[in-house]
Design a protein around this motif. Structure first.
Motif, PDB file in Angstrom:
ATOM      1  N   MET A 161       0.829  -1.201   0.000  1.00  0.00           N
ATOM      2  CA  MET A 161       0.000   0.000   0.000  1.00  0.00           C
ATOM      3  C   MET A 161       0.868   1.257   0.000  1.00  0.00           C
ATOM      4  SD  MET A 161      -3.337  -0.806   2.368  1.00  0.00           S
ATOM      5  CE  MET A 161      -4.299   0.539   1.673  1.00  0.00           C
TER       6      MET A 161
ATOM      7  N   SER B 184      -8.698   5.321   1.514  1.00  0.00           N
ATOM      8  CA  SER B 184      -9.036   3.915   1.255  1.00  0.00           C
ATOM      9  C   SER B 184      -9.372   3.192   2.557  1.00  0.00           C
ATOM     10  CB  SER B 184      -7.865   3.210   0.564  1.00  0.00           C
ATOM     11  OG  SER B 184      -7.566   3.794  -0.673  1.00  0.00           O
TER      12      SER B 184
ATOM     13  N   MET C 244      -5.535  -0.372  -3.656  1.00  0.00           N
ATOM     14  CA  MET C 244      -5.562   0.073  -2.259  1.00  0.00           C
ATOM     15  C   MET C 244      -6.854  -0.371  -1.578  1.00  0.00           C
ATOM     16  SD  MET C 244      -4.045   3.935  -2.119  1.00  0.00           S
ATOM     17  CE  MET C 244      -2.305   4.309  -2.354  1.00  0.00           C
TER      18      MET C 244
ATOM     19  N   SER D 269       0.983   4.127  -2.840  1.00  0.00           N
ATOM     20  CA  SER D 269       0.848   5.534  -2.487  1.00  0.00           C
ATOM     21  C   SER D 269       1.945   6.373  -3.143  1.00  0.00           C
ATOM     22  CB  SER D 269       0.924   5.687  -0.958  1.00  0.00           C
ATOM     23  OG  SER D 269       1.090   7.033  -0.585  1.00  0.00           O
TER      24      SER D 269
ATOM     25  N   LEU E 146      -4.316   6.821   0.333  1.00  0.00           N
ATOM     26  CA  LEU E 146      -4.177   5.630   1.171  1.00  0.00           C
ATOM     27  C   LEU E 146      -5.091   5.750   2.395  1.00  0.00           C
ATOM     28  CD1 LEU E 146      -0.722   4.037   2.124  1.00  0.00           C
ATOM     29  CD2 LEU E 146      -2.770   3.801   3.495  1.00  0.00           C
TER      30      LEU E 146
END
Length: 305
Positions: free
Chosen positions: A157, A219, A188, A161, A216
């Motif tokens: 992740m 999400s 994500m 990002s 991020l």
């Protein structure tokens, strides 16, 4: 032994009647999906060159071929998802064993893009179609998440990002950048349930000046629906750098609505009404007939209920 082998072979074969039935289901492509995919097919053939003079060029690329191939995939997954892994036809049952290799053969980039596109379609679909789209999206997400070891999900992740930030800063706007950025958002979303970010970490991500880190954080919030992040999400809705960022913030807010206090509901309603006075120059991104308009409609209805 020979007779048993012949019988076993016969069981594994799909009859012509079953194939005919399956094909009829496949060609029933969801309207929203068809529109979205067609737009990307057209965009992928359109190239602009800025050398000594501005020129336009139309050609079929590898990206065009990918989008053409993806037109029929949602229908197959819809059948697979809604029947619990088996398709009953007038001529017998087709199990998911022959369909899963197709799903597993898709690259991570493609899965991520499909996750996000299905979510966009879900944003504007009527309630029944929303449920169907959600089931399809969950299939995409499960498949992608299964490819990433849980121990590596956080790092993945963070890499996504960083990649999102790089794309925003270095790649010119166009179909390729849109594909990659939406693919990142989809991946994500698939990994958010696998990573145990602390509340402090999520708040830091949401308040970051880095668009990739904010995505991020969004999400995670969209997955959790935790109302503790409400005022940070409200701040992003009111001050989104991009329309897509606002879309993600609205999705997070929608998950929180049932848990909000009265004052929070009033604050959210006020922000949405203000943002629906569309003005791109002033970064009010909720444009009529957009997915954000449909999303804001649902939120307002829930707030007024």
């Amino acid at each position: 032994m020979g007779d048993n082998s012949d019988k076993e072979t016969g069981k594994n074969q799909i009859s012509r009647e079953a194939v005919d039935w399956l094909l009829k289901q496949i060609i029933q492509i969801p309207k929203t999906w068809l529109i979205i995919t067609t737009i990307f097919i057209v965009l992928s053939t359109f190239q602009i060159n800025k050398d000594e003079k501005l020129t336009f060029k139309f050609e079929v690329t590898n990206t065009t071929a990918v989008f053409l191939a993806l037109l029929w995939v949602p229908s197959v997954l819809k059948i697979f998802a809604l029947t619990g892994g088996a398709v009953k036809t007038p001529a017998g049952e087709i199990t998911g064993s022959s369909m899963m290799p197709m799903l597993q053969s898709l690259t991570g980039d493609t899965l991520g893009f499909l996750i996000e596109q299905t979510k966009l379609a879900e944003d504007v679909a009527p309630p029944q179609q929303q449920l169907e789209m959600r089931q399809i999206r969950h299939e995409w997400q499960k498949e992608y998440a299964s490819r990433i070891p849980i121990s590596e999900a956080r790092q993945q992740m963070e890499r996504l990002s960083q990649r999102y930030k790089e794309l925003r800063n270095t790649m010119p706007a166009g179909a390729k950048r849109t594909f990659e950025m939406e693919s990142i958002a989809g991946r994500m979303r698939a990994l958010a349930p696998e990573v145990n970010f602390s509340s402090e970490e999520v708040n830091q991500l949401l308040k970051s000046s880095d668009q990739g880190k904010r995505l991020l954080g969004l999400s995670v919030v969209e997955w959790s629906g935790d109302p503790n992040y409400f005022y940070t999400i409200l701040q992003i809705i009111n001050n989104s750098e991009t329309a897509f960022e606002q879309t993600c913030a609205l999705r997070g807010a929608e998950k929180m609505v049932s848990q909000l206090k009265e004052q929070q509901k009033k604050d959210l309603m006020s922000a949405i009404i203000h943002q629906r006075d569309y003005n791109e120059a002033e970064k009010r991104w909720i444009r009529p007939n957009s997915n954000r308009w449909s999303l804001s409609d649902r939120i307002l209805s829930a707030l007024e209920a």
